[in-house]
Design an enzyme around this catalytic site. Structure first.
Site, short mmCIF file in Angstrom:
data_model
loop_
_atom_site.label_atom_id
_atom_site.label_comp_id
_atom_site.label_asym_id
_atom_site.label_seq_id
_atom_site.Cartn_x
_atom_site.Cartn_y
_atom_site.Cartn_z
N LYS A 182 0.84 -1.20 0.00
CA LYS A 182 0.00 0.00 0.00
C LYS A 182 0.88 1.25 0.00
O LYS A 182 1.62 1.49 0.95
CB LYS A 182 -0.89 0.05 1.24
N GLY A 239 4.00 3.01 13.75
CA GLY A 239 4.85 1.82 13.93
C GLY A 239 4.55 1.12 15.24
O GLY A 239 4.47 -0.11 15.30
N GLU A 256 10.62 0.64 9.95
CA GLU A 256 11.55 1.74 9.65
C GLU A 256 10.82 3.02 10.01
O GLU A 256 9.91 3.43 9.29
CB GLU A 256 11.91 1.76 8.16
N CYS A 290 13.47 10.72 6.68
CA CYS A 290 13.53 10.14 8.03
C CYS A 290 14.92 10.32 8.64
O CYS A 290 15.05 10.51 9.83
CB CYS A 290 13.18 8.67 7.97
N GLU A 387 10.44 15.13 15.62
CA GLU A 387 10.70 15.16 14.19
C GLU A 387 9.78 16.21 13.55
O GLU A 387 8.57 16.12 13.69
CB GLU A 387 10.38 13.77 13.63
#
Ligand code: NAD
Length: 479
Positions: A182, A239, A256, A290, A387
């Protein structure tokens, strides 16, 4: 725009891509209508609606998993590695042949500058297929066995749409697995073009299935009982939810996730080179990376000089039309992401950090954020800990290597780091002490299919790329 140099626009032609008004799901080698609703994908540089895309529901995902299971049992896992390699080589060559089309489509749907999609994303995508094609008939030498897992459910983000697809699909197929993938909801178009490439390569039906949709579609893939392996790239928050969803099952998982990399500049570093590395570290792909070097740690003795040179260099960055070959910084991928970048930057202001941004006129349509840096940042500030995933750099200073290590490692993440110094011995000692999956020395953001990539701590687990990347798709030596 912010340019001190005059230049003539040099836009890449859009005529090379054929965007259809609507797209179905790619299941069992064919495009089919989904049972669910549809959603729109837009060009983030103009807000133009590009296409309507099917949103796969649970029944669609079930069909895709069944197709993948059939292809796995009847065809793909029975084929020799050398035969599987032929398909992967063919896909790699078609990607090269259609590289221009893929690059233009990626820039239109994602907002990234054409010079990046053309010179980085697409060549590295092809390189991943070539690299893993080479492993397909040599798996017994991998150290991880040669038995595939079965059906892999793969969910990817929007920042490198085709590259993340390649990182997931190439090793899975080389090892003999079949996949249901996806793409992210804001960037489905290159994955759907990849589906056409699978048809062009005569890949047996069901080996690759592409289902589009948002979080619910991702959830349906991850929790499907007949999926043997889950591979996810995306935010740490999602995640963690996936790790909870698969806990207690025998699904193999790789995650990841996010990062907050330190880019550490010592006073003996070649400063002009370091400035280029800082710019590349945080403004490449609008900072939607990332492993972006989003925390600059600069040695106090050169901090003023580095900042002065950095601001001068930032003022020459060309921001604007992603399809213009001159463009260095393109559009933010979505209105939602722009909102997050703005909010966290405002937190930086409120926490007392000092904001400096490139002075430029932003286009009135689309999603834009100017290259920005914050000085006076302390470790406790949210802009140093969270982040931002945009073109925003937080600058901190240090005096000694130990202080640099302590600050660099003071983060919940551990994906990457950069070290800039003239001394080889210092590079080695820093690399040994940094808790980061990848450490770049006197360079940044270098990606190569032969090199494993992945994180420590909240940046996830498992490695993608290189021989290590095979481990995630094989049963292991003892099975
Ligand atoms: P996201 O987690 O919101 O979405 C990623 C993907 O997961 C999308 O396809 C989304 O539709 C899907 N998804 C959302 N909720 C889900 C759920 N509950 N179950 C299953 N799937 C679900 O992340 P994003 O905003 O698209 O991407 C940005 C994040 O990705 C950043 O944090 C970035 O650091 C990370 N990232 C990590 C790497 C890496 O290699 N470590 C690479 C690229 C991006």
């Amino acid at each position: 725009m912010s340019n001190i140099f005059e230049y003539a626009p040099a836009p890449e032609s859009r005529a090379v891509v054929d965007i259809k008004p609507s797209y179905g799901l790619f299941i069992n080698g064919e495009f089919v209508d989904g049972h669910g609703k549809a959603f729109k994908t837009v060009n983030p540089a103009t807000e133009e609606v590009l296409a309507e895309v099917a949103e796969a529901d649970d029944a669609d995902v079930d069909e895709a998993v069944k197709a993948a299971r059939r292809a796995y049992t009847r065809v793909w896992s029975r084929m020799s590695g050398a035969e599987r390699a032929k398909y992967l080589y063919r896909i790699a060559r078609i990607i090269q042949e259609r590289g221009r089309e893929l690059a233009v489509l990626e820039s239109i749907d994602n907002g990234k500058p054409i010079k990046e999609s053309r010179d980085v994303d697409i060549p590295v995508v092809a390189a991943h297929f070539f690299y893993y094609a080479g492993w397909a008939d040599k798996l017994e030498h991998s150290g991880y066995g040669s038995t595939p897992l079965g059906v892999a459910g793969q969910v990817i983000p929007w920042n490198f749409p085709l590259l993340m697809l390649a990182w997931k699909i190439a090793p899975a197929l080389a090892c003999g697995n079949t996949v249901v993938l996806k793409p992210a909801e804001t960037t489905p178009l290159t994955a759907l073009l990849f589906a056409e490439i699978c048809q062009q390569a005569d890949l047996p039906p069901g080996v690759v299935n592409i289902v589009t949709g948002a979080g619910d579609t991702g959830r349906a893939i991850v929790s499907h009982p007949d999926v043997d392996k889950v591979a996810f790239t995306g935010s740490t928050e999602v995640g963690k939810a996936i790790a909870r969803a698969v806990a207690g099952t025998d699904k193999k998982v790789t995650l990841e996730l996010g990062g907050k990399a330190a880019n550490i500049v010592f006073d003996d570093a070649p400063l002009d080179q370091a400035i280029e590395g800082i710019v590349n570290g945080i403004f490449f792909n609008q900072g939607h990376v990332c492993c972006a070097g989003s925390r600059l740690l600069v040695q106090e003795s050169v901090a003023d000089e580095v900042l002065e040179r950095l601001k001068r260099r930032m003022s020459t960055l060309r921001m604007g039309d992603p399809l213009d070959k001159n463009t260095d910084v393109g559009a933010i991928n979505s209105g939602e992401q722009l909102k997050r970048i703005r909010e966290l930057s405002e937190v930086g202001d409120a926490e007392g950090a000092e904001r400096w941004e490139v002075a430029c006129d932003l286009p009135t349509k689309g999603f834009w954020f100017p290259p920005t840096l914050f000085t006076g940042v302390s470790q406790a500030h949210r802009i140093a800990r969270e982040e931002i995933f945009g073109p925003v750099l937080s600058v901190l200073t240090f005096r000694t290597p130990s202080e640099a290590i302590e600050k660099a490692n003071n983060t919940p993440f551990g994906l990457s780091a950069g070290v800039w110094t003239d001394k080889g011995s210092r590079i080695l000692s820093m690399a040994n002490r940094l808790r980061a999956g990848v450490v770049w020395a006197n360079t940044f953001n270098k990606f190569d299919p032969t090199s494993p990539f992945g994180g420590y701590k909240e940046s996830g687990y498992g490695r993608e790329g290189g021989r290590h990347g095979l481990e995630a798709y094989l049963k292991g030596e003892d099975s």
